[in-house]
Write a protein that holds these residues in place. Structure first.
Motif, PDB file in Angstrom:
ATOM      1  N   TYR A   1      51.705  80.455 -32.463  1.00 52.48           N
ATOM      2  CA  TYR A   1      51.080  80.806 -33.885  1.00 52.48           C
ATOM      3  C   TYR A   1      51.583  79.922 -34.856  1.00 52.48           C
ATOM      4  O   TYR A   1      53.021  79.818 -34.940  1.00 52.48           O
ATOM      5  N   LEU A   2      50.762  79.442 -35.773  1.00 52.84           N
ATOM      6  CA  LEU A   2      51.146  78.731 -36.952  1.00 52.84           C
ATOM      7  C   LEU A   2      49.981  78.885 -37.962  1.00 52.84           C
ATOM      8  O   LEU A   2      49.118  79.123 -37.731  1.00 52.84           O
ATOM      9  N   THR A   3      50.557  78.545 -39.249  1.00 56.04           N
ATOM     10  CA  THR A   3      49.797  78.436 -40.255  1.00 56.04           C
ATOM     11  C   THR A   3      49.792  77.223 -40.910  1.00 56.04           C
ATOM     12  O   THR A   3      50.968  76.820 -41.186  1.00 56.04           O
ATOM     13  N   GLN A   4      48.580  76.468 -41.246  1.00 62.38           N
ATOM     14  CA  GLN A   4      48.482  75.099 -41.796  1.00 62.38           C
ATOM     15  C   GLN A   4      49.294  75.313 -43.223  1.00 62.38           C
ATOM     16  O   GLN A   4      49.328  76.153 -44.007  1.00 62.38           O
ATOM     17  N   ASP A   5      50.160  74.055 -43.520  1.00 60.08           N
ATOM     18  CA  ASP A   5      50.701  73.955 -44.665  1.00 60.08           C
ATOM     19  C   ASP A   5      52.025  74.897 -44.867  1.00 60.08           C
ATOM     20  O   ASP A   5      52.568  75.210 -46.181  1.00 60.08           O
ATOM     21  N   ARG A   6      52.417  75.536 -43.824  1.00 63.67           N
ATOM     22  CA  ARG A   6      53.729  76.289 -43.841  1.00 63.67           C
ATOM     23  C   ARG A   6      54.650  75.423 -42.958  1.00 63.67           C
ATOM     24  O   ARG A   6      54.244  74.626 -42.235  1.00 63.67           O
ATOM     25  N   ARG A   7      55.942  75.934 -42.864  1.00 64.79           N
ATOM     26  CA  ARG A   7      56.982  75.043 -42.266  1.00 64.79           C
ATOM     27  C   ARG A   7      57.556  75.953 -41.194  1.00 64.79           C
ATOM     28  O   ARG A   7      58.577  75.462 -40.552  1.00 64.79           O
TER      29      ARG A   7
ATOM     30  N   GLU B   1      45.345  75.640 -24.560  1.00 64.96           N
ATOM     31  CA  GLU B   1      44.086  76.557 -25.072  1.00 64.96           C
ATOM     32  C   GLU B   1      44.199  76.606 -26.610  1.00 64.96           C
ATOM     33  O   GLU B   1      45.293  76.928 -26.843  1.00 64.96           O
ATOM     34  N   GLN B   2      43.060  76.859 -27.327  1.00 68.18           N
ATOM     35  CA  GLN B   2      43.088  77.374 -28.473  1.00 68.18           C
ATOM     36  C   GLN B   2      42.149  78.539 -28.511  1.00 68.18           C
ATOM     37  O   GLN B   2      41.488  78.741 -27.952  1.00 68.18           O
ATOM     38  N   VAL B   3      42.917  79.687 -29.199  1.00 69.06           N
ATOM     39  CA  VAL B   3      42.102  80.641 -29.478  1.00 69.06           C
ATOM     40  C   VAL B   3      40.986  80.346 -30.535  1.00 69.06           C
ATOM     41  O   VAL B   3      41.090  79.959 -31.601  1.00 69.06           O
ATOM     42  N   ALA B   4      39.876  80.831 -30.083  1.00 68.05           N
ATOM     43  CA  ALA B   4      38.714  80.332 -31.040  1.00 68.05           C
ATOM     44  C   ALA B   4      38.875  81.046 -32.397  1.00 68.05           C
ATOM     45  O   ALA B   4      39.088  82.418 -32.193  1.00 68.05           O
ATOM     46  N   PRO B   5      38.273  80.558 -33.222  1.00 66.92           N
ATOM     47  CA  PRO B   5      38.154  81.239 -34.619  1.00 66.92           C
ATOM     48  C   PRO B   5      37.344  82.718 -34.518  1.00 66.92           C
ATOM     49  O   PRO B   5      36.326  82.483 -33.817  1.00 66.92           O
ATOM     50  N   HIS B   6      37.835  83.823 -34.735  1.00 66.48           N
ATOM     51  CA  HIS B   6      36.891  85.120 -34.681  1.00 66.48           C
ATOM     52  C   HIS B   6      36.061  85.082 -35.621  1.00 66.48           C
ATOM     53  O   HIS B   6      36.144  84.950 -36.826  1.00 66.48           O
ATOM     54  N   THR B   7      34.838  85.567 -35.019  1.00 63.58           N
ATOM     55  CA  THR B   7      33.761  85.784 -35.956  1.00 63.58           C
ATOM     56  C   THR B   7      33.364  87.336 -36.205  1.00 63.58           C
ATOM     57  O   THR B   7      32.696  87.594 -37.069  1.00 63.58           O
ATOM     58  N   GLY B   8      34.329  87.981 -35.937  1.00 67.34           N
ATOM     59  CA  GLY B   8      34.255  89.419 -36.336  1.00 67.34           C
ATOM     60  C   GLY B   8      33.710  90.412 -35.414  1.00 67.34           C
ATOM     61  O   GLY B   8      33.594  91.601 -35.430  1.00 67.34           O
TER      62      GLY B   8
ATOM     63  N   LEU C   1      46.191  79.176 -36.982  1.00 63.31           N
ATOM     64  CA  LEU C   1      45.863  78.444 -35.478  1.00 63.31           C
ATOM     65  C   LEU C   1      46.716  79.320 -34.578  1.00 63.31           C
ATOM     66  O   LEU C   1      47.817  79.645 -34.812  1.00 63.31           O
ATOM     67  N   GLN C   2      46.132  79.402 -33.345  1.00 62.57           N
ATOM     68  CA  GLN C   2      46.790  80.137 -32.200  1.00 62.57           C
ATOM     69  C   GLN C   2      46.466  79.369 -30.922  1.00 62.57           C
ATOM     70  O   GLN C   2      45.371  79.170 -30.738  1.00 62.57           O
ATOM     71  N   PHE C   3      47.549  78.860 -30.283  1.00 61.16           N
ATOM     72  CA  PHE C   3      47.347  78.107 -28.916  1.00 61.16           C
ATOM     73  C   PHE C   3      48.003  78.922 -27.885  1.00 61.16           C
ATOM     74  O   PHE C   3      49.026  79.827 -27.870  1.00 61.16           O
ATOM     75  N   ARG C   4      47.735  78.913 -26.556  1.00 55.19           N
ATOM     76  CA  ARG C   4      48.291  79.004 -25.418  1.00 55.19           C
ATOM     77  C   ARG C   4      48.660  78.057 -24.636  1.00 55.19           C
ATOM     78  O   ARG C   4      47.737  77.174 -24.147  1.00 55.19           O
ATOM     79  N   VAL C   5      49.848  77.925 -24.230  1.00 57.08           N
ATOM     80  CA  VAL C   5      50.271  76.751 -23.329  1.00 57.08           C
ATOM     81  C   VAL C   5      50.542  77.259 -21.950  1.00 57.08           C
ATOM     82  O   VAL C   5      51.403  78.415 -21.975  1.00 57.08           O
ATOM     83  N   LEU C   6      49.983  76.550 -20.883  1.00 51.27           N
ATOM     84  CA  LEU C   6      50.151  77.157 -19.592  1.00 51.27           C
ATOM     85  C   LEU C   6      51.080  75.983 -18.781  1.00 51.27           C
ATOM     86  O   LEU C   6      50.770  74.929 -18.893  1.00 51.27           O
TER      87      LEU C   6
ATOM     88  N   TRP D   1      39.655  73.507 -36.636  1.00 50.56           N
ATOM     89  CA  TRP D   1      40.181  73.740 -37.950  1.00 50.56           C
ATOM     90  C   TRP D   1      39.578  74.801 -38.901  1.00 50.56           C
ATOM     91  O   TRP D   1      39.747  74.933 -40.015  1.00 50.56           O
ATOM     92  N   ALA D   2      39.045  75.466 -38.341  1.00 49.98           N
ATOM     93  CA  ALA D   2      38.298  76.608 -39.028  1.00 49.98           C
ATOM     94  C   ALA D   2      39.042  77.536 -39.698  1.00 49.98           C
ATOM     95  O   ALA D   2      38.337  78.269 -40.839  1.00 49.98           O
TER      96      ALA D   2
END
Length: 129
Positions: A77-83, A34-41, A63-68, A58-59
């Protein structure tokens, strides 16, 4: 201990192609993703099922995912363009999922436990965290 987790360091930045490879790996190895949906506030956050890399939203750069797997889960947890990519799960010595999700991912050069504060400090000084 509130949670247990790991940090994976990648040889190259986590761009869309590499993140998609990671998603594909999780889909092939675990029961559900699952992916945590981008929060609208407004209102509580929620997760959406990911059945293929094309389902990733990709909003946001973060990005945050849950693996079950078999009634257990871990957050990724990850941030695009980071290592770096981080995981966290329940503090249970028998729970290996926070580590398992990082194993077999492409271009991982190092995996560090969240208890290794010295190495995590070094990674932060290097600008990877």
């Amino acid at each position: 201990m509130i949670s247990q987790g790991y940090v994976a360091v990648f040889a190259k930045p986590l761009n869309r192609a590499l993140i998609s490879e990671c998603v594909e790996s999780w889909l092939n190895r675990f029961e559900s993703l699952e992916q945590v949906a981008p929060h609208t506030g407004s209102g509580p956050g929620f997760t959406l099922a990911v059945k293929s890399p094309a389902d990733v939203m990709w909003a946001s750069d973060a990005l945050q995912f849950r693996v079950l797997q078999q009634g257990e889960f871990t957050w990724v947890y990850l941030t695009q363009d980071r290592r770096a990519m981080e995981t966290s799960g329940m503090p249970d010595p028998d729970l290996t999922l926070p580590l398992d999700v990082l194993l077999e991912l492409p271009h991982v050069t190092e995996i560090v436990g969240d208890h290794d504060e010295q190495r995590l400090d070094e990674l932060e000084e290097e600008g990877l965290l």
